[in-house]
Design a protein around this motif. Structure first.
Motif, PDB file in Angstrom:
ATOM      1  N   LEU A  28       0.805  -1.219   0.000  1.00  0.00           N
ATOM      2  CA  LEU A  28       0.000   0.000   0.000  1.00  0.00           C
ATOM      3  C   LEU A  28       0.841   1.274   0.000  1.00  0.00           C
ATOM      4  O   LEU A  28       0.289   2.377  -0.084  1.00  0.00           O
ATOM      5  CB  LEU A  28      -0.955   0.010   1.205  1.00  0.00           C
ATOM      6  N   LYS A  29       2.153   1.129   0.114  1.00  0.00           N
ATOM      7  CA  LYS A  29       3.080   2.269   0.052  1.00  0.00           C
ATOM      8  C   LYS A  29       2.837   3.289   1.166  1.00  0.00           C
ATOM      9  O   LYS A  29       2.467   4.440   0.931  1.00  0.00           O
ATOM     10  CB  LYS A  29       3.010   2.968  -1.312  1.00  0.00           C
ATOM     11  N   LYS A  50      -4.857   6.722  -0.254  1.00  0.00           N
ATOM     12  CA  LYS A  50      -5.134   7.149   1.116  1.00  0.00           C
ATOM     13  C   LYS A  50      -6.340   6.425   1.713  1.00  0.00           C
ATOM     14  O   LYS A  50      -6.346   6.093   2.895  1.00  0.00           O
ATOM     15  CB  LYS A  50      -5.361   8.661   1.166  1.00  0.00           C
ATOM     16  N   GLU A  51      -7.338   6.185   0.907  1.00  0.00           N
ATOM     17  CA  GLU A  51      -8.547   5.522   1.407  1.00  0.00           C
ATOM     18  C   GLU A  51      -8.249   4.082   1.830  1.00  0.00           C
ATOM     19  O   GLU A  51      -8.674   3.642   2.892  1.00  0.00           O
ATOM     20  CB  GLU A  51      -9.644   5.541   0.346  1.00  0.00           C
ATOM     21  N   LYS A  56      -7.314   0.235   6.225  1.00  0.00           N
ATOM     22  CA  LYS A  56      -6.449  -0.756   6.866  1.00  0.00           C
ATOM     23  C   LYS A  56      -6.091  -0.327   8.284  1.00  0.00           C
ATOM     24  O   LYS A  56      -6.165  -1.118   9.230  1.00  0.00           O
ATOM     25  CB  LYS A  56      -5.183  -0.965   6.030  1.00  0.00           C
ATOM     26  N   LEU A  57      -5.700   0.922   8.453  1.00  0.00           N
ATOM     27  CA  LEU A  57      -5.250   1.395   9.760  1.00  0.00           C
ATOM     28  C   LEU A  57      -6.388   1.568  10.756  1.00  0.00           C
ATOM     29  O   LEU A  57      -6.183   1.436  11.960  1.00  0.00           O
ATOM     30  CB  LEU A  57      -4.456   2.688   9.605  1.00  0.00           C
ATOM     31  N   LYS A  58      -7.602   1.826  10.275  1.00  0.00           N
ATOM     32  CA  LYS A  58      -8.739   1.987  11.180  1.00  0.00           C
ATOM     33  C   LYS A  58      -9.082   0.690  11.892  1.00  0.00           C
ATOM     34  O   LYS A  58      -9.707   0.709  12.949  1.00  0.00           O
ATOM     35  CB  LYS A  58      -9.962   2.526  10.433  1.00  0.00           C
ATOM     36  N   ILE A  65      -6.112  10.188  10.900  1.00  0.00           N
ATOM     37  CA  ILE A  65      -4.809  10.066  10.253  1.00  0.00           C
ATOM     38  C   ILE A  65      -4.426  11.380   9.581  1.00  0.00           C
ATOM     39  O   ILE A  65      -5.241  12.023   8.924  1.00  0.00           O
ATOM     40  CB  ILE A  65      -4.837   8.937   9.211  1.00  0.00           C
ATOM     41  N   LYS A  66      -3.150  11.732   9.757  1.00  0.00           N
ATOM     42  CA  LYS A  66      -2.560  12.841   9.012  1.00  0.00           C
ATOM     43  C   LYS A  66      -1.455  12.238   8.158  1.00  0.00           C
ATOM     44  O   LYS A  66      -0.597  11.519   8.669  1.00  0.00           O
ATOM     45  CB  LYS A  66      -1.992  13.910   9.943  1.00  0.00           C
ATOM     46  N   PHE A  67      -1.523  12.514   6.858  1.00  0.00           N
ATOM     47  CA  PHE A  67      -0.557  11.954   5.923  1.00  0.00           C
ATOM     48  C   PHE A  67       0.606  12.907   5.698  1.00  0.00           C
ATOM     49  O   PHE A  67       0.411  14.118   5.596  1.00  0.00           O
ATOM     50  CB  PHE A  67      -1.233  11.639   4.587  1.00  0.00           C
ATOM     51  N   ILE A  68       1.806  12.337   5.618  1.00  0.00           N
ATOM     52  CA  ILE A  68       3.024  13.078   5.304  1.00  0.00           C
ATOM     53  C   ILE A  68       3.487  12.556   3.956  1.00  0.00           C
ATOM     54  O   ILE A  68       3.899  11.400   3.842  1.00  0.00           O
ATOM     55  CB  ILE A  68       4.123  12.818   6.355  1.00  0.00           C
TER      56      ILE A  68
END
Length: 84
Positions: A28-29, A50-51, A56-58, A65-68
């Motif tokens: 999923l990178k 992102k979705e 997956k993380l939920k 989540i905040k993406f970098i």
């Protein structure tokens, strides 16, 4: 490893990282980095889904989540450098 990779690698919370398999991160990178101010920070590359990552993380974390966003090469090298 460049400065950004070093900063991200040094910020990784191993308890969070160890909840996700390296193969899932490669597929999923993304790399979960840490929780700060009730947010889960996750490094991604520009084309990461992102979705799918959020879904997956939920199942593991209840934090928003905040993406970098990092360059593809940087994320690939970060994932490769992880010893789980």
């Amino acid at each position: 490893m460049n400065e950004l990779q070093n900063r991200l690698k040094n910020s990784i919370n191993r308890q969070i990282l160890n909840q996700v398999s390296k193969s899932v991160m490669e597929q999923l990178k993304f790399v979960p980095i840490s929780v700060k101010d009730r947010y889960l920070f996750v490094a991604i590359e520009p084309v990461s889904d992102k979705e799918a990552i959020s879904d997956k993380l939920k199942t593991i974390y209840q934090y928003p989540i905040k993406f970098i966003q990092v360059a593809t090469n940087d994320l690939d090298e970060l994932i490769a450098s992880l010893v789980l």
